[in-house]
Design an enzyme around this catalytic site. Structure first.
Site, PDB file in Angstrom:
ATOM      1  N   GLY A  41     147.655  60.397  37.405  1.00  0.00           N
ATOM      2  CA  GLY A  41     147.135  59.375  38.311  1.00  0.00           C
ATOM      3  C   GLY A  41     146.743  58.113  37.557  1.00  0.00           C
ATOM      4  N   ASN A  43     147.629  57.191  34.578  1.00  0.00           N
ATOM      5  CA  ASN A  43     148.796  56.564  33.949  1.00  0.00           C
ATOM      6  C   ASN A  43     149.558  55.700  34.948  1.00  0.00           C
ATOM      7  OD1 ASN A  43     148.244  57.953  31.594  1.00  0.00           O
ATOM      8  ND2 ASN A  43     149.801  59.525  31.896  1.00  0.00           N
ATOM      9  N   ASP A 244     155.456  58.641  34.562  1.00  0.00           N
ATOM     10  CA  ASP A 244     154.339  57.956  35.231  1.00  0.00           C
ATOM     11  C   ASP A 244     154.569  56.446  35.261  1.00  0.00           C
ATOM     12  OD1 ASP A 244     153.053  60.384  35.569  1.00  0.00           O
ATOM     13  OD2 ASP A 244     152.053  60.240  33.625  1.00  0.00           O
TER      14      ASP A 244
HETATM   15  O1  RIB Z   1     152.599  62.678  32.702  1.00  0.00           O
HETATM   16  C1  RIB Z   1     151.919  62.645  31.479  1.00  0.00           C
HETATM   17  C2  RIB Z   1     150.521  63.097  31.638  1.00  0.00           C
HETATM   18  O2  RIB Z   1     150.528  64.446  32.025  1.00  0.00           O
HETATM   19  C3  RIB Z   1     149.688  63.042  30.391  1.00  0.00           C
HETATM   20  O3  RIB Z   1     149.017  61.821  30.217  1.00  0.00           O
HETATM   21  C4  RIB Z   1     148.738  64.222  30.542  1.00  0.00           C
HETATM   22  O4  RIB Z   1     147.416  63.837  30.780  1.00  0.00           O
HETATM   23  C5  RIB Z   1     149.301  65.011  31.715  1.00  0.00           C
HETATM   24  O5  RIB Z   1     148.520  64.856  32.814  1.00  0.00           O
END
Ligand code: RIB
Ligand code: NA
Length: 296
Positions: A41, A43, A244
């Site tokens: 979230g 990110n 993300d």
């Molecule tokens: O998608 C990457 C993320 O997945 C990382 O930052 C880690 O925190 C996990 O949630």
């Protein structure tokens, strides 16, 4: 300026680097250790904010040093954290091992699992004010379903990144405007075994984008006509958070049409892997535009 509401997780990433990933039962000497802000979230929120979106995050951190550090970081990134709650317990963490651009991740949700439907109800105004709602599966499924309901109530498109792969109720899938699995998530959550995945992808025109790592992404604009938007070649340092970045960018640029949004999201995702940490390489809008120009 696109207004993006992110409903999702906030983690501290505890990252070791090693020559290779350890095998079962093996103790391996690593090369480096660092902590980086992460969580799908957070990110996605930071990716969108760097690209110029106006971003509100709904989430939970624990009442600990990681939680305080992450809130300060998100605020510095320009994410509206007024609706992030600090709850009793530990902030979510991800134990990550990175090796040669690849990674292996164990996530311990902690406070993220205290993000409840009632928390969303208290922040309903944020749904009314958003252009697009973006969520993932590192928070309770009932909260994701409630986010879908509130998005629907306010007539806002819901973008669901189904990561990590968790079985999804059909009603939730139906209420999603745009679903963005990676290849693994598509195959485990959506595809019928033994059927041609390309044909299945093309059955949800405009509603499904499948990311395929450095190879780019697949989607259809018309039923049966699958398109492939190629990825951009870069020197990969750390692929954590590339998906993300793609999702944050996709939400930010959705109003430009799916094809252009996917092209930009591919570029943002590619840039993100060139620096360590999930958020390290996420581009600003100026960086993204310069990169696209250099590739034109
Ligand atoms: O998608 C990457 C993320 O997945 C990382 O930052 C880690 O925190 C996990 O949630
Ligand atoms: Na990165």
């Amino acid at each position: 300026m696109t207004r993006v509401l992110v409903v999702g997780s906030i983690n501290m990433d505890l990252v070791t680097t090693a020559q290779r990933l350890p095998q079962l039962g093996e103790t391996l000497l690593g090369e480096g250790f660092a902590t980086y802000p992460g969580g799908k979230g957070a990110n996605q929120a930071v990716a969108a904010a760097r690209l110029g979106a106006q971003v509100t995050l709904l989430g939970c951190v624990g009442n600990d040093a990681f939680g305080r550090e992450l809130l300060a970081h998100l605020e510095a990134e320009g994410v509206d954290i007024r609706r992030v709650a600090t709850v009793d317990g530990s902030t979510g963490i991800a134990a990550i091992t990175v090796s040669g651009g690849d990674n292996a991740i164990v996530v311990v949700p902690g406070a993220n699992h205290q993000l409840t439907p009632s928390h969303l109800d208290a922040a309903e105004q944020a749904f009314a004010e958003a252009d697009v709602v973006l969520t993932q599966l590192e928070i309770p499924l009932e909260t994701v379903r409630h986010a879908a309901l509130l998005a629907q109530r306010h007539g806002k498109p819901l973008l669901l990144n189904p990561a990590p792969a968790v079985a999804l109720p059909e009603a939730l899938l139906q209420s999603v405007a745009l679903l963005t699995p990676n290849e693994h998530e598509f195959l485990t959550l959506l595809a019928q075994p033994d059927a041609d995945w390309r044909a299945q992808l093309a059955e949800r025109p405009g509603k499904l984008v499948m990311t395929h790592g450095k190879h780019g992404a697949y989607f259809a604009l018309k039923r049966g006509e699958l398109r492939h938007q190629p990825g951009f070649e870069v020197q990969a340092v750390d692929s954590t958070g590339a998906g993300d970045t793609f999702n944050g960018a996709l939400a930010t640029f959705l109003a430009l049409g799916l094809e252009e949004a996917v092209r930009r999201a591919n570029a943002a995702g590619a840039l993100s892997v060139t620096r360590p940490g999930a958020q390290g390489g996420m581009p600003t809008l100026a960086e993204l535009e310069a990169f696209l120009e250099s590739k034109a």
